[in-house]
Scaffold this motif. Structure first.
Motif, PDB file in Angstrom:
ATOM      1  N   ALA A  14       0.834  -1.191   0.000  1.00 43.26           N
ATOM      2  CA  ALA A  14       0.000   0.000   0.000  1.00 43.26           C
ATOM      3  C   ALA A  14       0.875   1.250   0.000  1.00 43.26           C
ATOM      4  O   ALA A  14       1.882   1.315   0.710  1.00 43.26           O
ATOM      5  CB  ALA A  14      -0.921  -0.002   1.206  1.00 43.26           C
ATOM      6  N   GLY A  15       0.473   2.197  -0.816  1.00 45.46           N
ATOM      7  CA  GLY A  15       1.253   3.418  -0.961  1.00 45.46           C
ATOM      8  C   GLY A  15       2.230   3.388  -2.113  1.00 45.46           C
ATOM      9  O   GLY A  15       2.795   4.419  -2.491  1.00 45.46           O
ATOM     10  N   GLY A  16       2.436   2.211  -2.666  1.00 48.68           N
ATOM     11  CA  GLY A  16       3.379   2.058  -3.768  1.00 48.68           C
ATOM     12  C   GLY A  16       2.783   2.411  -5.116  1.00 48.68           C
ATOM     13  O   GLY A  16       1.639   2.877  -5.212  1.00 48.68           O
ATOM     14  N   SER A  17       3.556   2.176  -6.160  1.00 47.52           N
ATOM     15  CA  SER A  17       3.158   2.536  -7.522  1.00 47.52           C
ATOM     16  C   SER A  17       3.403   1.379  -8.471  1.00 47.52           C
ATOM     17  O   SER A  17       4.281   0.542  -8.249  1.00 47.52           O
ATOM     18  CB  SER A  17       3.966   3.749  -8.006  1.00 47.52           C
ATOM     19  N   LEU A  18       2.593   1.362  -9.515  1.00 42.94           N
ATOM     20  CA  LEU A  18       2.778   0.441 -10.624  1.00 42.94           C
ATOM     21  C   LEU A  18       2.416   1.162 -11.910  1.00 42.94           C
ATOM     22  O   LEU A  18       1.592   2.086 -11.894  1.00 42.94           O
ATOM     23  CB  LEU A  18       1.893  -0.798 -10.489  1.00 42.94           C
ATOM     24  N   ARG A  19       2.998   0.715 -13.002  1.00 46.60           N
ATOM     25  CA  ARG A  19       2.653   1.263 -14.317  1.00 46.60           C
ATOM     26  C   ARG A  19       2.280   0.112 -15.230  1.00 46.60           C
ATOM     27  O   ARG A  19       3.082  -0.786 -15.483  1.00 46.60           O
ATOM     28  CB  ARG A  19       3.822   2.048 -14.907  1.00 46.60           C
ATOM     29  N   LEU A  20       1.061   0.141 -15.694  1.00 44.19           N
ATOM     30  CA  LEU A  20       0.578  -0.883 -16.607  1.00 44.19           C
ATOM     31  C   LEU A  20       0.703  -0.392 -18.039  1.00 44.19           C
ATOM     32  O   LEU A  20       0.510   0.793 -18.325  1.00 44.19           O
ATOM     33  CB  LEU A  20      -0.882  -1.221 -16.315  1.00 44.19           C
ATOM     34  N   SER A  21       0.993  -1.321 -18.931  1.00 41.62           N
ATOM     35  CA  SER A  21       1.091  -1.005 -20.346  1.00 41.62           C
ATOM     36  C   SER A  21       0.137  -1.892 -21.131  1.00 41.62           C
ATOM     37  O   SER A  21      -0.084  -3.049 -20.779  1.00 41.62           O
ATOM     38  CB  SER A  21       2.516  -1.236 -20.850  1.00 41.62           C
ATOM     39  N   GLY A  66      -6.977  11.500  -8.920  1.00 47.06           N
ATOM     40  CA  GLY A  66      -5.854  12.062  -8.190  1.00 47.06           C
ATOM     41  C   GLY A  66      -4.741  11.076  -7.909  1.00 47.06           C
ATOM     42  O   GLY A  66      -3.660  11.472  -7.464  1.00 47.06           O
ATOM     43  N   ARG A  67      -4.986   9.798  -8.172  1.00 40.43           N
ATOM     44  CA  ARG A  67      -3.967   8.771  -7.919  1.00 40.43           C
ATOM     45  C   ARG A  67      -3.520   8.078  -9.200  1.00 40.43           C
ATOM     46  O   ARG A  67      -2.340   7.735  -9.340  1.00 40.43           O
ATOM     47  CB  ARG A  67      -4.509   7.723  -6.949  1.00 40.43           C
ATOM     48  N   PHE A  68      -4.432   7.845 -10.113  1.00 41.80           N
ATOM     49  CA  PHE A  68      -4.124   7.149 -11.357  1.00 41.80           C
ATOM     50  C   PHE A  68      -4.184   8.130 -12.525  1.00 41.80           C
ATOM     51  O   PHE A  68      -5.016   9.050 -12.539  1.00 41.80           O
ATOM     52  CB  PHE A  68      -5.133   6.045 -11.638  1.00 41.80           C
ATOM     53  N   THR A  69      -3.346   7.933 -13.505  1.00 41.13           N
ATOM     54  CA  THR A  69      -3.423   8.693 -14.743  1.00 41.13           C
ATOM     55  C   THR A  69      -3.261   7.754 -15.936  1.00 41.13           C
ATOM     56  O   THR A  69      -2.630   6.704 -15.833  1.00 41.13           O
ATOM     57  CB  THR A  69      -2.345   9.784 -14.819  1.00 41.13           C
ATOM     58  N   ILE A  70      -3.851   8.168 -17.044  1.00 42.39           N
ATOM     59  CA  ILE A  70      -3.769   7.389 -18.264  1.00 42.39           C
ATOM     60  C   ILE A  70      -3.059   8.216 -19.315  1.00 42.39           C
ATOM     61  O   ILE A  70      -3.182   9.441 -19.357  1.00 42.39           O
ATOM     62  CB  ILE A  70      -5.179   6.964 -18.745  1.00 42.39           C
ATOM     63  N   GLY A  78       0.079   2.375 -28.003  1.00 41.59           N
ATOM     64  CA  GLY A  78       0.174   1.975 -26.609  1.00 41.59           C
ATOM     65  C   GLY A  78      -0.666   2.850 -25.699  1.00 41.59           C
ATOM     66  O   GLY A  78      -0.849   4.041 -25.944  1.00 41.59           O
ATOM     67  N   VAL A  79      -1.195   2.234 -24.657  1.00 46.53           N
ATOM     68  CA  VAL A  79      -1.928   2.945 -23.613  1.00 46.53           C
ATOM     69  C   VAL A  79      -1.326   2.546 -22.279  1.00 46.53           C
ATOM     70  O   VAL A  79      -1.031   1.358 -22.068  1.00 46.53           O
ATOM     71  CB  VAL A  79      -3.427   2.608 -23.639  1.00 46.53           C
ATOM     72  N   PHE A  80      -1.171   3.520 -21.402  1.00 47.30           N
ATOM     73  CA  PHE A  80      -0.466   3.266 -20.150  1.00 47.30           C
ATOM     74  C   PHE A  80      -1.302   3.745 -18.970  1.00 47.30           C
ATOM     75  O   PHE A  80      -2.007   4.744 -19.064  1.00 47.30           O
ATOM     76  CB  PHE A  80       0.885   3.971 -20.169  1.00 47.30           C
ATOM     77  N   LEU A  81      -1.187   3.024 -17.877  1.00 50.58           N
ATOM     78  CA  LEU A  81      -1.892   3.391 -16.651  1.00 50.58           C
ATOM     79  C   LEU A  81      -0.871   3.530 -15.537  1.00 50.58           C
ATOM     80  O   LEU A  81      -0.261   2.544 -15.117  1.00 50.58           O
ATOM     81  CB  LEU A  81      -2.930   2.334 -16.292  1.00 50.58           C
ATOM     82  N   GLN A  82      -0.678   4.753 -15.092  1.00 43.73           N
ATOM     83  CA  GLN A  82       0.222   5.012 -13.964  1.00 43.73           C
ATOM     84  C   GLN A  82      -0.610   5.029 -12.697  1.00 43.73           C
ATOM     85  O   GLN A  82      -1.531   5.833 -12.564  1.00 43.73           O
ATOM     86  CB  GLN A  82       0.933   6.354 -14.142  1.00 43.73           C
ATOM     87  N   MET A  83      -0.276   4.143 -11.788  1.00 47.83           N
ATOM     88  CA  MET A  83      -1.034   4.007 -10.553  1.00 47.83           C
ATOM     89  C   MET A  83      -0.144   4.358  -9.375  1.00 47.83           C
ATOM     90  O   MET A  83       0.857   3.682  -9.130  1.00 47.83           O
ATOM     91  CB  MET A  83      -1.564   2.578 -10.414  1.00 47.83           C
ATOM     92  N   ASN A  84      -0.501   5.402  -8.678  1.00 48.34           N
ATOM     93  CA  ASN A  84       0.246   5.857  -7.504  1.00 48.34           C
ATOM     94  C   ASN A  84      -0.623   5.747  -6.261  1.00 48.34           C
ATOM     95  O   ASN A  84      -1.842   5.645  -6.353  1.00 48.34           O
ATOM     96  CB  ASN A  84       0.697   7.301  -7.697  1.00 48.34           C
ATOM     97  N   SER A  85       0.017   5.781  -5.121  1.00 50.18           N
ATOM     98  CA  SER A  85      -0.697   5.719  -3.837  1.00 50.18           C
ATOM     99  C   SER A  85      -1.687   4.563  -3.825  1.00 50.18           C
ATOM    100  O   SER A  85      -2.861   4.722  -3.464  1.00 50.18           O
ATOM    101  CB  SER A  85      -1.424   7.050  -3.576  1.00 50.18           C
TER     102      SER A  85
END
Length: 126
Positions: A14-21, A66-70, A78-85
């Motif tokens: 929890a609190g970490g980040s991942l980036r999906l592609s 406020g936490r995820f961006t596309i 390509g489409v990317f999902l940056q997931m923070n917090s």
């Protein structure tokens, strides 16, 4: 044939980040709604973030605002999902999806109408 292939899932605290592609092939990156859905065990598949290939982000689930961006890269489809917090409630299978849309007005967060799907990538937050 259109193919969507997700990558980047994994386990994180929890609190970490991942980036999906999501790597898309078989169609030109124009006039498509593309984005991410997720499904937790025992729950319905829900829209997370959707973007129009010819315009801005069109759908953002309230739970990720406020936490995820596309983002997208039309050159590579390509489409990317940056997931923070990340939170434990973000745990689930994340799917890339796409559908054609003339103007982007149908790029909603409901799964109906999305006719192209990847096989999903698992995200686990503990």
């Amino acid at each position: 044939d259109v193919q969507l292939v997700e990558s980047g899932g994994g386990s994180v605290q929890a609190g970490g980040s991942l980036r999906l592609s999501c790597a898309a092939s078989g169609f030109t990156a124009s006039h498509y709604c593309m984005g991410w859905f997720r499904q937790a065990p025992g729950k319905e598949r829900e829209g997370v973030l959707i973007i129009y290939t010819d315009g801005p982000t069109t759908y953002v689930a309230g739970s990720v605002k406020g936490r995820f961006t596309i983002s997208r890269d039309n050159a590579s489809n390509g489409v990317f999902l940056q997931m923070n917090s990340l939170k434990p409630e973000d745990t689930g299978m994340y799917y890339c999806a796409a559908k054609w849309s003339a103007s982007g007005s149908t790029c909603w967060g409901q799964r109906d109408g999305y006719n192209y799907w990847g096989k999903g990538t698992q995200v686990t937050v503990s």
